[in-house]
Design a protein around this motif. Structure first.
Motif, PDB file in Angstrom:
ATOM      1  N   ASP A 159       0.848  -1.199   0.000  1.00 59.55           N
ATOM      2  CA  ASP A 159       0.000   0.000   0.000  1.00 59.55           C
ATOM      3  C   ASP A 159       0.883   1.249   0.000  1.00 59.55           C
ATOM      4  OD1 ASP A 159      -1.738   2.073   0.484  1.00 59.55           O
ATOM      5  OD2 ASP A 159      -2.797   1.069   2.127  1.00 59.55           O
ATOM      6  N   ARG A 225       1.967  -3.342   4.885  1.00 59.94           N
ATOM      7  CA  ARG A 225       0.583  -3.738   5.139  1.00 59.94           C
ATOM      8  C   ARG A 225      -0.369  -2.836   4.347  1.00 59.94           C
ATOM      9  NH1 ARG A 225      -3.159  -1.841   8.997  1.00 59.94           N
ATOM     10  NH2 ARG A 225      -1.703  -0.191   9.573  1.00 59.94           N
ATOM     11  N   ILE A 226      -1.470  -3.424   3.869  1.00 62.93           N
ATOM     12  CA  ILE A 226      -2.529  -2.578   3.307  1.00 62.93           C
ATOM     13  C   ILE A 226      -3.165  -1.854   4.498  1.00 62.93           C
ATOM     14  CG2 ILE A 226      -4.667  -2.545   1.959  1.00 62.93           C
ATOM     15  CD1 ILE A 226      -2.395  -3.684   0.296  1.00 62.93           C
ATOM     16  N   LYS A 228      -5.733  -0.741   6.129  1.00 60.98           N
ATOM     17  CA  LYS A 228      -7.190  -0.905   6.182  1.00 60.98           C
ATOM     18  C   LYS A 228      -7.900   0.308   6.784  1.00 60.98           C
ATOM     19  CE  LYS A 228     -10.577  -4.213   7.969  1.00 60.98           C
ATOM     20  NZ  LYS A 228     -10.750  -5.436   8.757  1.00 60.98           N
ATOM     21  N   TYR A 237     -11.042  -2.152   0.187  1.00 59.65           N
ATOM     22  CA  TYR A 237     -10.010  -2.864   0.952  1.00 59.65           C
ATOM     23  C   TYR A 237     -10.058  -4.360   0.653  1.00 59.65           C
ATOM     24  CZ  TYR A 237      -7.664  -5.229   4.765  1.00 59.65           C
ATOM     25  OH  TYR A 237      -6.856  -6.082   5.481  1.00 59.65           O
ATOM     26  N   GLU A 238     -11.270  -4.919   0.662  1.00 62.14           N
ATOM     27  CA  GLU A 238     -11.410  -6.359   0.413  1.00 62.14           C
ATOM     28  C   GLU A 238     -10.849  -6.731  -0.965  1.00 62.14           C
ATOM     29  OE1 GLU A 238     -12.168  -8.296   2.735  1.00 62.14           O
ATOM     30  OE2 GLU A 238     -13.085  -6.906   4.167  1.00 62.14           O
ATOM     31  N   ALA A 241      -6.905  -6.700  -0.345  1.00 64.77           N
ATOM     32  CA  ALA A 241      -6.328  -7.426   0.798  1.00 64.77           C
ATOM     33  C   ALA A 241      -5.806  -8.782   0.336  1.00 64.77           C
ATOM     34  CB  ALA A 241      -7.376  -7.603   1.887  1.00 64.77           C
ATOM     35  N   GLY A 242      -4.635  -9.140   0.769  1.00 67.17           N
ATOM     36  CA  GLY A 242      -4.083 -10.460   0.436  1.00 67.17           C
ATOM     37  C   GLY A 242      -3.594 -10.593  -0.983  1.00 67.17           C
ATOM     38  N   VAL A 267       0.146  -8.424   8.214  1.00 67.86           N
ATOM     39  CA  VAL A 267      -1.121  -9.149   8.317  1.00 67.86           C
ATOM     40  C   VAL A 267      -0.925 -10.474   7.575  1.00 67.86           C
ATOM     41  CG1 VAL A 267      -3.613  -9.078   7.990  1.00 67.86           C
ATOM     42  CG2 VAL A 267      -2.383  -6.989   8.547  1.00 67.86           C
ATOM     43  N   ASN A 268      -0.942 -10.433   6.235  1.00 68.53           N
ATOM     44  CA  ASN A 268      -0.658 -11.669   5.499  1.00 68.53           C
ATOM     45  C   ASN A 268       0.399 -11.469   4.430  1.00 68.53           C
ATOM     46  OD1 ASN A 268      -2.543 -13.561   6.669  1.00 68.53           O
ATOM     47  ND2 ASN A 268      -4.151 -12.285   5.774  1.00 68.53           N
ATOM     48  N   GLU A 269       1.142 -10.346   4.523  1.00 64.10           N
ATOM     49  CA  GLU A 269       2.052 -10.002   3.417  1.00 64.10           C
ATOM     50  C   GLU A 269       3.266 -10.903   3.343  1.00 64.10           C
ATOM     51  OE1 GLU A 269      -0.213  -7.162   5.221  1.00 64.10           O
ATOM     52  OE2 GLU A 269       1.810  -7.310   6.015  1.00 64.10           O
TER      53      GLU A 269
END
Ligand code: NCD
Length: 304
Positions: A159, A225-226, A228, A237-238, A241-242, A267-269
């Motif tokens: 991001d 991280r995105i 949010k 965002y959805e 995300a990921g 988060v999940n990056e």
């Protein structure tokens, strides 16, 4: 009086000076040596937004230098909920402490705070603006891991629009003569103000939407991280995300000696398997916040 608001406030020489001081403070940061440099001084850490590393490493830095800390983390228990303005909070807190570390959701809040403060203000993140002390610890990590601060290819991934760490970092890296690749989902590109600055320095590399396009030519993969909390619309965002995941497969396509950094929280990056790989430097990076913030505090409070 020296405020720390933006990386634009620091010359290359001044940044190197902070990193050198920080290097001399690593043993104190680890608790292997003691210091009384800031004994009797008080630091206020006022955080209007969530934080783990930034606040705790500032507090540790101050404590390790013999000083004291006051402040709040979240405004629930403060007069902010009664409607107190930022200006009034700053006027008052600056009377209690020798410096104020401020994190705030609004871009420009730290700069605004300088107008009402009698003591140095340190920007610990102002909305989607900047995060200059994070940049100092990122540069410290890069110098420690790569042995130099220039002539590197850095790919910023994630991001880039709302991520403040990458705004400050891209500007600072370009001042040292590093090429910056920008990898973001569509709609989350680096703001024009920053890309314009990179272009002006001749340091803008490739801007694209997939890490695959830059990985072979990347010395440092800096994932983010995105953000949010900064999205006006969670559906947006959805959508993103990921989207990116740094995993062993991606890293296998990078050059020998490439490192992976992340300001954290992730988060999940980055998948957990990466944590034990030699490329992973993000936990060292988080520790480096302590000596670097010690160096900064000794400068702004200690007059060193
Ligand atoms: C970052 C921040 O707050 O900008 N965290 C930090 O200070 N290390 C990054 C983030 O929140 O994603």
């Amino acid at each position: 009086m020296r405020h720390v608001i933006s990386v634009h406030d620091f010359s290359v020489e001044e940044i190197v000076d902070v990193l050198d001081r920080a290097e001399g403070m690593v043993d104190i940061a680890r608790g292997k040596a003691t210091s009384d440099l800031l004994r009797g001084r008080v630091l206020a850490c006022i955080f209007f937004e969530p934080s783990t590393r930034t606040r705790l490493s500032f507090e540790t830095a101050m404590n390790r230098l013999g000083g004291g800390v006051i402040g709040f983390a979240g405004t629930d228990a403060t007069s902010v909920v009664k409607g107190e303005t930022l200006a009034d909070t700053i006027r008052m807190v600056s009377g209690y402490a020798d410096a104020v570390v401020l994190r705030h959701p609004r871009e420009g809040a730290a700069k605004l705070a300088t107008e009402f403060s009698d003591v140095p203000i340190v920007n610990a993140g102002d909305g989607a603006g900047q995060h200059p002390t994070q940049t100092m610890l990122d540069l410290f990590t890069i110098r420690a891991e790569m042995g130099r601060l220039e002539g590197l290819n850095i790919s910023l991934v994630g991001d880039l629009r709302y991520g403040r760490t990458v705004h400050s970092l891209a500007i600072a890296l370009s001042k040292f003569g590093n090429t910056i690749n920008l990898v973001s989902p569509e709609g989350l590109e680096m703001p024009g103000e920053v890309t314009g600055y990179l272009k002006g320095k001749g340091m803008l590399g490739k801007a694209c939407h997939s890490p695959e396009e830059v990985i072979a030519n990347t010395d440092i993969l800096y994932a983010t991280r995105i953000q949010k909390e900064r999205f006006p619309d969670l559906v947006e965002y959805e959508r993103v995300a990921g989207m990116y995941r740094v995993d062993p497969d991606l890293l296998s396509r990078g050059p020998e000696g490439m490192i992976v950094m992340h300001p954290l929280p992730r988060v999940n990056e980055i998948t957990p398997e990466v944590d034990s790989m030699p490329q992973a430097k993000y936990f060292e990076q988080a520790f480096n916040g302590v000596p670097v913030r010690m160096a900064l505090l000794s400068m702004v409070i200690g007059g060193e």
